[in-house]
Design an enzyme around this catalytic site. Structure first.
Site, mmCIF file in Angstrom:
data_model
loop_
_atom_site.group_PDB
_atom_site.id
_atom_site.type_symbol
_atom_site.label_atom_id
_atom_site.label_comp_id
_atom_site.label_asym_id
_atom_site.label_seq_id
_atom_site.Cartn_x
_atom_site.Cartn_y
_atom_site.Cartn_z
ATOM 1 N N HIS A 1 0.840 -1.206 0.000
ATOM 2 C CA HIS A 1 0.000 0.000 0.000
ATOM 3 C C HIS A 1 0.875 1.255 0.000
ATOM 4 O O HIS A 1 0.684 2.162 -0.825
ATOM 5 C CB HIS A 1 -0.909 -0.027 1.235
ATOM 6 N N GLU A 2 1.848 1.305 0.913
ATOM 7 C CA GLU A 2 2.709 2.483 1.005
ATOM 8 C C GLU A 2 3.669 2.572 -0.172
ATOM 9 O O GLU A 2 3.977 3.673 -0.645
ATOM 10 C CB GLU A 2 3.482 2.456 2.322
ATOM 11 N N HIS B 1 2.095 4.431 -3.010
ATOM 12 C CA HIS B 1 2.179 5.889 -2.841
ATOM 13 C C HIS B 1 3.554 6.399 -3.263
ATOM 14 O O HIS B 1 3.670 7.376 -4.010
ATOM 15 C CB HIS B 1 1.941 6.269 -1.376
#
Length: 393
Positions: free
Chosen positions: A67-68, A71
């Site tokens: 998820h990170e 980003h």
């Protein structure tokens, strides 16, 4: 994020793990192994449940990293500097610069939740496939659980409130529609504060009804509330710093200390009359060479203070945040090096130290901005003000 340890890099970005991550693994591993799996697949051995629970929790940490990483990957593709990625008990955090356009902000924001949803879909498909093709019920159950958690994570992060990704999406849309970035940031932060209150209230009600999960909701609510409040203050600070140069904000003149002095002489001759809690250092030629936090002297035994040089306990100039007097303060802060002691910016004109910018200097600018109701400040910096408070807090 104090207490984080760097363990490597992900997509070229430093990866840090907070000390709460092992607690996250134990908590979810215990929940999965002692409650969820025995309910879904009764009759297995305790060892099977324990191992499957821990593996599931580790896979969850991996999905949080994905998820990170999404980003960070999109941010770097959009030429946004990324400082690091940190995993901790409530998920992850990617520190990066401010997007230059609303479109870039939107893509960075949606990248994380979409990745969680994709991971969830892939885990669900893999779990169903393993069970149907090979009859591997335990791995299949772990993957189905992982899919459910990732879908929940993706949906929750899309709630329209900062600091959640959905709040960033709302912020980018408002920015695109109005052209006012500061207004968009304030609106997203306010929605985050509302969501934080609602989560705390909902968790309290659940706790009163006997659900231990209500405590988890309250913790998340407090985190959202605190970070949203900080982001709202950050938005106000950003508005106050539009067009402000470092020379407008710096405290000057600055008390300095020769870096070759012993700690004992520094304390007796310099530190006792210093106006700030940090001292810029200079070398034999009078050029700035670093910065020392006076609190570090307290940890040096008295006998050693006679021999230890100040430069031996200081932060070298290469690791300090520096800028020129004409540099815009907003850009300097965006690229500032993180420091546990707060904001410390050395303002250097050529080879001469002409000032220092601290958190108190910036707070004073923000206060003046709020009193004047303008988008900037005059060129009369704090050093020119008769009521200038030298203490940097």
């Amino acid at each position: 994020m104090n207490g984080s340890v760097r363990i490597g890099r992900v997509l070229g970005v430093p990866l840090l793990v907070h000390w709460t991550v092992p607690l996250l693994v134990l908590l979810f591993g215990y929940s999965l192994g002692s409650q969820t799996l025995p309910l879904w697949l009764p009759g297995m051995s305790n060892a099977t449940y324990t191992v499957a629970g821990l593996l599931g929790a580790l896979l969850l940490v991996g999905s949080l990293l994905a998820h990170e990483a999404a980003h960070a990957f999109i941010a770097r593709r959009k030429d946004i500097p990324v400082q690091d990625v940190t995993l901790w008990a409530l998920g992850g955090m990617t520190r990066m610069g401010r997007p230059r356009t609303a479109g870039a902000a939107f893509l960075v924001a949606v990248g994380g939740p979409l990745t969680s949803l994709v991971v969830g879909a892939a885990a669900l498909g893999a779990g169903v496939g393993l069970d149907a093709l090979f009859g591997w019920s335990v791995p299949a159950a772990v993957l189905v659980w992982l899919a459910w958690v990732n879908v929940l994570l993706g949906v929750f992060n899309l709630l329209p409130a900062a600091p959640l990704d959905g709040g960033r999406v709302v912020q980018s849309v408002i920015w695109w529609r109005t052209g006012d970035r500061d207004r968009a940031e304030r609106a997203a932060a306010r929605s985050g504060q509302v969501l934080g209150f609602l989560l705390i209230a909902g968790g309290w009600v659940a706790l009163l009804r006997g659900s231990f999960g209500g405590l988890w909701l309250m913790v998340i609510g407090f985190f959202v509330l605190i970070v949203a409040g900080a982001e709202r203050r950050q938005a106000g600070m950003t508005a106050a710093l539009h067009g402000v140069r470092a020379s407008d904000a710096m405290s000057s003149p600055v008390e300095t200390c020769p870096d070759w002095l012993t700690v004992e002489r520094c304390v007796d001759d310099v530190a006792m009359r210093a106006r700030h809690s940090v001292l810029p250092l200079t070398d034999f030629e009078g050029r700035p060479s670093g910065l020392v936090d006076l609190s570090r002297f307290a940890g040096i035994p008295a006998p050693q203070r006679k021999t230890v040089r100040v430069r031996d306990v200081a932060t070298p100039l290469s690791q300090c945040t520096t800028c020129a007097p004409e540099d815009l303060l907003e850009g300097v802060l965006e690229g500032a090096r993180p420091s546990r002691s707060g904001i410390r910016i050395l303002v250097i004109d050529g080879t001469l130290l002409v000032g220092v910018v601290t958190a108190r200097d910036i707070a004073r600018l923000v206060q003046r901005h709020s009193l004047r109701g303008t988008k900037g400040v005059s060129n009369n910096g704090p050093d020119n003000d008769p009521d200038n408070d030298p203490d940097d807090g």
